[in-house]
Motif scaffolding. Structure first.
Motif, mmCIF file in Angstrom:
data_model
loop_
_atom_site.group_PDB
_atom_site.id
_atom_site.type_symbol
_atom_site.label_atom_id
_atom_site.label_comp_id
_atom_site.label_asym_id
_atom_site.label_seq_id
_atom_site.Cartn_x
_atom_site.Cartn_y
_atom_site.Cartn_z
ATOM 1 N N GLY A 71 42.500 -45.637 18.085
ATOM 2 C CA GLY A 71 42.047 -47.001 18.348
ATOM 3 C C GLY A 71 41.329 -47.600 17.163
ATOM 4 N N ALA A 72 40.522 -46.801 16.495
ATOM 5 C CA ALA A 72 39.806 -47.289 15.316
ATOM 6 C C ALA A 72 40.784 -47.599 14.183
ATOM 7 C CB ALA A 72 38.777 -46.261 14.859
ATOM 8 N N ILE A 76 42.587 -50.898 14.958
ATOM 9 C CA ILE A 76 41.750 -52.067 14.677
ATOM 10 C C ILE A 76 41.614 -52.281 13.176
ATOM 11 C CG2 ILE A 76 39.388 -52.942 14.842
ATOM 12 C CD1 ILE A 76 39.320 -51.790 17.659
ATOM 13 N N TYR A 89 39.201 -41.077 19.935
ATOM 14 C CA TYR A 89 38.855 -42.434 19.536
ATOM 15 C C TYR A 89 39.468 -42.849 18.202
ATOM 16 C CZ TYR A 89 35.428 -42.776 23.272
ATOM 17 O OH TYR A 89 34.823 -42.829 24.493
ATOM 18 N N PRO A 131 33.269 -56.086 11.389
ATOM 19 C CA PRO A 131 33.990 -55.825 12.643
ATOM 20 C C PRO A 131 34.169 -54.339 12.938
ATOM 21 C CG PRO A 131 35.118 -57.518 11.391
ATOM 22 C CD PRO A 131 34.045 -56.968 10.513
ATOM 23 N N MET A 132 34.352 -53.526 11.884
ATOM 24 C CA MET A 132 34.507 -52.087 12.118
ATOM 25 C C MET A 132 33.193 -51.461 12.581
ATOM 26 S SD MET A 132 37.595 -51.220 11.840
ATOM 27 C CE MET A 132 37.395 -49.468 11.868
ATOM 28 N N ASP A 174 32.861 -52.338 16.197
ATOM 29 C CA ASP A 174 33.747 -51.488 17.000
ATOM 30 C C ASP A 174 33.175 -50.083 17.130
ATOM 31 O OD1 ASP A 174 36.324 -50.794 18.302
ATOM 32 O OD2 ASP A 174 36.521 -49.523 16.516
ATOM 33 N N LEU A 221 30.352 -50.136 19.667
ATOM 34 C CA LEU A 221 30.834 -50.204 21.051
ATOM 35 C C LEU A 221 31.458 -48.885 21.494
ATOM 36 C CD1 LEU A 221 32.358 -53.779 21.093
ATOM 37 C CD2 LEU A 221 30.320 -52.972 22.293
ATOM 38 N N ARG A 222 32.193 -48.236 20.611
ATOM 39 C CA ARG A 222 32.787 -46.937 20.963
ATOM 40 C C ARG A 222 31.702 -45.875 21.148
ATOM 41 N NH1 ARG A 222 38.355 -46.779 20.323
ATOM 42 N NH2 ARG A 222 39.143 -48.590 19.232
#
Length: 87
Positions: free
Chosen positions: A33-34, A37, A30, A76-77, A80, A83-84
């Motif tokens: 992707g982080a 973003i 993961y 926003p982080m 995210d 959600l992850r």
């Protein structure tokens, strides 16, 4: 010594090692992707007017990063990450 050679000892070692291995694998999968973003958020926030105003005031790069950009990236982080974590 008996713990390492008995069948229940092997199960105990597996019960300790396997979750740690799964957590490490998930975190490595993961992470890109982080970072992607976070980078896109930083680029987006960097172009906003209040960052340009801070540059015009003569603020340093560290100040702009920690006071202007980073606080606007946190929400926003966190979304995210949530959600992850769920999926």
């Amino acid at each position: 010594m008996i713990l390492a050679t008995s069948p229940s000892g092997y199960l105990l070692v597996l019960a300790i090692v396997l979750p740690a291995l799964l957590i490490l694998t998930a975190s490595f999968s993961y992470t890109p992707g982080a970072f992607r973003i976070a980078r896109s958020l930083a680029i987006n926030v960097r172009t906003l007017d209040y960052v340009q105003a801070a540059r015009a005031r003569g603020e340093g790069t560290g100040y702009i990063a920690w006071v202007e950009i980073f606080p606007n990236m946190v929400n926003p982080m966190l979304a995210d990450f949530g959600l992850r974590f769920v999926f």
